[in-house]
Write a protein that holds these residues in place. Structure first.
Motif, PDB file in Angstrom:
ATOM      1  N   PHE A  85       0.835  -1.202   0.000  1.00  0.00           N
ATOM      2  CA  PHE A  85       0.000   0.000   0.000  1.00  0.00           C
ATOM      3  C   PHE A  85       0.869   1.251   0.000  1.00  0.00           C
ATOM      4  CE2 PHE A  85      -3.905  -2.247   0.763  1.00  0.00           C
ATOM      5  CZ  PHE A  85      -4.870  -1.361   0.327  1.00  0.00           C
ATOM      6  N   GLY A  86       1.877   1.271   0.867  1.00  0.00           N
ATOM      7  CA  GLY A  86       2.769   2.428   0.912  1.00  0.00           C
ATOM      8  C   GLY A  86       3.453   2.666  -0.420  1.00  0.00           C
ATOM      9  N   ALA A  87       3.926   1.593  -1.049  1.00  0.00           N
ATOM     10  CA  ALA A  87       4.610   1.722  -2.340  1.00  0.00           C
ATOM     11  C   ALA A  87       3.660   2.211  -3.427  1.00  0.00           C
ATOM     12  CB  ALA A  87       5.233   0.386  -2.742  1.00  0.00           C
ATOM     13  N   LEU A  88       2.431   1.740  -3.415  1.00  0.00           N
ATOM     14  CA  LEU A  88       1.462   2.155  -4.433  1.00  0.00           C
ATOM     15  C   LEU A  88       1.182   3.650  -4.345  1.00  0.00           C
ATOM     16  CD1 LEU A  88      -1.119  -0.779  -4.349  1.00  0.00           C
ATOM     17  CD2 LEU A  88       0.761  -0.406  -5.951  1.00  0.00           C
ATOM     18  N   VAL A  89       1.074   4.156  -3.126  1.00  0.00           N
ATOM     19  CA  VAL A  89       0.839   5.587  -2.949  1.00  0.00           C
ATOM     20  C   VAL A  89       2.108   6.372  -3.282  1.00  0.00           C
ATOM     21  CG1 VAL A  89       0.264   7.393  -1.282  1.00  0.00           C
ATOM     22  CG2 VAL A  89      -1.008   5.229  -1.275  1.00  0.00           C
ATOM     23  N   ARG A  90       3.235   5.928  -2.736  1.00  0.00           N
ATOM     24  CA  ARG A  90       4.512   6.636  -2.935  1.00  0.00           C
ATOM     25  C   ARG A  90       4.906   6.680  -4.414  1.00  0.00           C
ATOM     26  NH1 ARG A  90       7.691   3.445  -0.060  1.00  0.00           N
ATOM     27  NH2 ARG A  90       8.277   2.272  -1.883  1.00  0.00           N
ATOM     28  N   GLU A  91       4.733   5.562  -5.108  1.00  0.00           N
ATOM     29  CA  GLU A  91       5.141   5.458  -6.511  1.00  0.00           C
ATOM     30  C   GLU A  91       4.055   5.909  -7.490  1.00  0.00           C
ATOM     31  OE1 GLU A  91       8.229   4.620  -7.419  1.00  0.00           O
ATOM     32  OE2 GLU A  91       8.773   4.380  -5.312  1.00  0.00           O
ATOM     33  N   ARG A  92       2.941   6.359  -6.970  1.00  0.00           N
ATOM     34  CA  ARG A  92       1.825   6.851  -7.788  1.00  0.00           C
ATOM     35  C   ARG A  92       1.369   5.826  -8.824  1.00  0.00           C
ATOM     36  NH1 ARG A  92       1.514  12.259  -6.411  1.00  0.00           N
ATOM     37  NH2 ARG A  92       3.447  13.152  -5.642  1.00  0.00           N
ATOM     38  N   VAL A  93       1.205   4.613  -8.351  1.00  0.00           N
ATOM     39  CA  VAL A  93       0.755   3.539  -9.237  1.00  0.00           C
ATOM     40  C   VAL A  93      -0.754   3.610  -9.445  1.00  0.00           C
ATOM     41  CG1 VAL A  93       0.614   1.019  -9.505  1.00  0.00           C
ATOM     42  CG2 VAL A  93       2.670   2.054  -8.584  1.00  0.00           C
ATOM     43  N   LEU A  94      -1.445   4.333  -8.597  1.00  0.00           N
ATOM     44  CA  LEU A  94      -2.905   4.423  -8.674  1.00  0.00           C
ATOM     45  C   LEU A  94      -3.308   5.827  -9.115  1.00  0.00           C
ATOM     46  CD1 LEU A  94      -3.526   2.710  -5.242  1.00  0.00           C
ATOM     47  CD2 LEU A  94      -3.588   1.644  -7.491  1.00  0.00           C
ATOM     48  N   PRO A  95      -3.098   6.159 -10.393  1.00  0.00           N
ATOM     49  CA  PRO A  95      -3.315   7.528 -10.823  1.00  0.00           C
ATOM     50  C   PRO A  95      -4.779   7.949 -10.914  1.00  0.00           C
ATOM     51  CG  PRO A  95      -2.773   6.170 -12.697  1.00  0.00           C
ATOM     52  CD  PRO A  95      -2.670   5.296 -11.472  1.00  0.00           C
ATOM     53  N   SER A  96      -5.689   7.016 -11.136  1.00  0.00           N
ATOM     54  CA  SER A  96      -7.082   7.430 -11.296  1.00  0.00           C
ATOM     55  C   SER A  96      -7.673   7.789  -9.945  1.00  0.00           C
ATOM     56  CB  SER A  96      -7.905   6.334 -11.969  1.00  0.00           C
ATOM     57  OG  SER A  96      -8.196   5.309 -11.046  1.00  0.00           O
ATOM     58  N   ALA A  97      -8.545   8.758  -9.942  1.00  0.00           N
ATOM     59  CA  ALA A  97      -9.127   9.257  -8.696  1.00  0.00           C
ATOM     60  C   ALA A  97      -9.823   8.160  -7.886  1.00  0.00           C
ATOM     61  CB  ALA A  97     -10.082  10.404  -8.998  1.00  0.00           C
ATOM     62  N   PRO A  98     -10.650   7.315  -8.485  1.00  0.00           N
ATOM     63  CA  PRO A  98     -11.303   6.289  -7.661  1.00  0.00           C
ATOM     64  C   PRO A  98     -10.320   5.326  -7.009  1.00  0.00           C
ATOM     65  CG  PRO A  98     -12.458   6.527  -9.738  1.00  0.00           C
ATOM     66  CD  PRO A  98     -11.186   7.334  -9.844  1.00  0.00           C
ATOM     67  N   ARG A  99      -9.312   4.887  -7.750  1.00  0.00           N
ATOM     68  CA  ARG A  99      -8.329   3.959  -7.192  1.00  0.00           C
ATOM     69  C   ARG A  99      -7.506   4.619  -6.093  1.00  0.00           C
ATOM     70  NH1 ARG A  99      -6.018   1.356 -12.742  1.00  0.00           N
ATOM     71  NH2 ARG A  99      -7.729  -0.072 -13.131  1.00  0.00           N
ATOM     72  N   LEU A 100      -7.020   5.815  -6.388  1.00  0.00           N
ATOM     73  CA  LEU A 100      -6.216   6.525  -5.409  1.00  0.00           C
ATOM     74  C   LEU A 100      -7.055   6.870  -4.183  1.00  0.00           C
ATOM     75  CD1 LEU A 100      -3.558   7.816  -4.581  1.00  0.00           C
ATOM     76  CD2 LEU A 100      -4.258   9.875  -5.824  1.00  0.00           C
ATOM     77  N   GLY A 101      -8.279   7.294  -4.411  1.00  0.00           N
ATOM     78  CA  GLY A 101      -9.162   7.623  -3.296  1.00  0.00           C
ATOM     79  C   GLY A 101      -9.413   6.426  -2.402  1.00  0.00           C
ATOM     80  N   ALA A 102      -9.630   5.264  -2.994  1.00  0.00           N
ATOM     81  CA  ALA A 102      -9.864   4.054  -2.201  1.00  0.00           C
ATOM     82  C   ALA A 102      -8.616   3.673  -1.413  1.00  0.00           C
ATOM     83  CB  ALA A 102     -10.300   2.910  -3.110  1.00  0.00           C
ATOM     84  N   ALA A 103      -7.452   3.738  -2.057  1.00  0.00           N
ATOM     85  CA  ALA A 103      -6.208   3.394  -1.360  1.00  0.00           C
ATOM     86  C   ALA A 103      -5.922   4.382  -0.239  1.00  0.00           C
ATOM     87  CB  ALA A 103      -5.040   3.356  -2.345  1.00  0.00           C
ATOM     88  N   LEU A 104      -6.113   5.653  -0.502  1.00  0.00           N
ATOM     89  CA  LEU A 104      -5.881   6.654   0.534  1.00  0.00           C
ATOM     90  C   LEU A 104      -6.874   6.509   1.685  1.00  0.00           C
ATOM     91  CD1 LEU A 104      -5.021   9.816  -1.583  1.00  0.00           C
ATOM     92  CD2 LEU A 104      -3.478   8.483  -0.129  1.00  0.00           C
ATOM     93  N   SER A 105      -8.074   6.088   1.384  1.00  0.00           N
ATOM     94  CA  SER A 105      -9.051   5.860   2.449  1.00  0.00           C
ATOM     95  C   SER A 105      -8.589   4.749   3.379  1.00  0.00           C
ATOM     96  CB  SER A 105     -10.424   5.502   1.857  1.00  0.00           C
ATOM     97  OG  SER A 105     -10.960   6.611   1.177  1.00  0.00           O
ATOM     98  N   VAL A 106      -8.018   3.707   2.805  1.00  0.00           N
ATOM     99  CA  VAL A 106      -7.485   2.610   3.629  1.00  0.00           C
ATOM    100  C   VAL A 106      -6.330   3.107   4.485  1.00  0.00           C
ATOM    101  CG1 VAL A 106      -6.294   0.373   3.548  1.00  0.00           C
ATOM    102  CG2 VAL A 106      -8.267   0.781   2.077  1.00  0.00           C
ATOM    103  N   VAL A 107      -5.408   3.850   3.876  1.00  0.00           N
ATOM    104  CA  VAL A 107      -4.263   4.376   4.610  1.00  0.00           C
ATOM    105  C   VAL A 107      -4.733   5.368   5.665  1.00  0.00           C
ATOM    106  CG1 VAL A 107      -2.146   5.756   4.432  1.00  0.00           C
ATOM    107  CG2 VAL A 107      -2.630   3.964   2.747  1.00  0.00           C
ATOM    108  N   LEU A 108      -5.652   6.236   5.303  1.00  0.00           N
ATOM    109  CA  LEU A 108      -6.163   7.217   6.250  1.00  0.00           C
ATOM    110  C   LEU A 108      -6.834   6.546   7.436  1.00  0.00           C
ATOM    111  CD1 LEU A 108      -6.497  10.220   6.763  1.00  0.00           C
ATOM    112  CD2 LEU A 108      -8.588  10.156   5.413  1.00  0.00           C
TER     113      LEU A 108
END
Length: 153
Positions: free
Chosen positions: A124-147
């Motif tokens: 999860f950290g790598a996906l956010v750090r490396e910006r592997v989830l560029p689309s808003a829904p994907r990034l939003g979902a991942a950030l929600s988990v991290v948050l």
């Protein structure tokens, strides 16, 4: 708080991806992206053969990651390659299945064994750090988990 969520938060903090000072920034970014509800558990739906092939391919990558035959860096590189402009529709579909499965697993973090939990938290950290989830829904979902993980003690 579930142990899984605490482990995600610990790895994110240890990786320097977040601190108390950046928590408001993560909250703002999560709010700015389309927040996606994680699917509820339910009975398996029948899949078309090609859907099952995509699922099987995605699962093979995860098995290699969790078995240690594929490093985290190699796994992230695979995800990057699946979203390159020259990627085929099938490759993009595999990426979509992989991201969906990862986000769907968030509800099971509390049941993960320690080793798999650390791998998942690092992923999860790598996906956010490396910006592997560029689309808003994907990034939003991942950030929600991290948050969620960062908000819990």
């Amino acid at each position: 708080a579930p142990e899984g969520v605490r482990a995600v938060a610990r790895v994110v903090l240890d990786a320097g991806l977040a601190s108390c000072a950046v928590l408001p920034e993560v909250e703002a970014l999560a709010a700015a992206t389309a927040r996606v509800a994680l699917p509820a558990a339910g009975p398996p739906q029948s899949k078309r053969p090609q859907d099952q092939e995509l699922e099987d391919e995605a699962n093979r990558y995860f098995k290699r990651l969790y078995s240690g035959s594929l490093s985290l860096e190699e796994f992230v590189a695979v995800l990057h390659s699946l979203q390159l402009p020259g990627a085929s529709d099938r490759e993009r579909a595999v990426l979509s299945v992989m991201v969906h499965n990862l986000l769907d697993e968030a509800r099971f973090f509390a049941r993960y064994p320690e080793k798999e939990l650390r791998i998942t938290a690092s992923l999860f950290g790598a996906l956010v750090r490396e910006r592997v989830l560029p689309s808003a829904p994907r990034l939003g979902a991942a950030l929600s988990v991290v948050l969620d993980a960062l908000r819990r003690p």
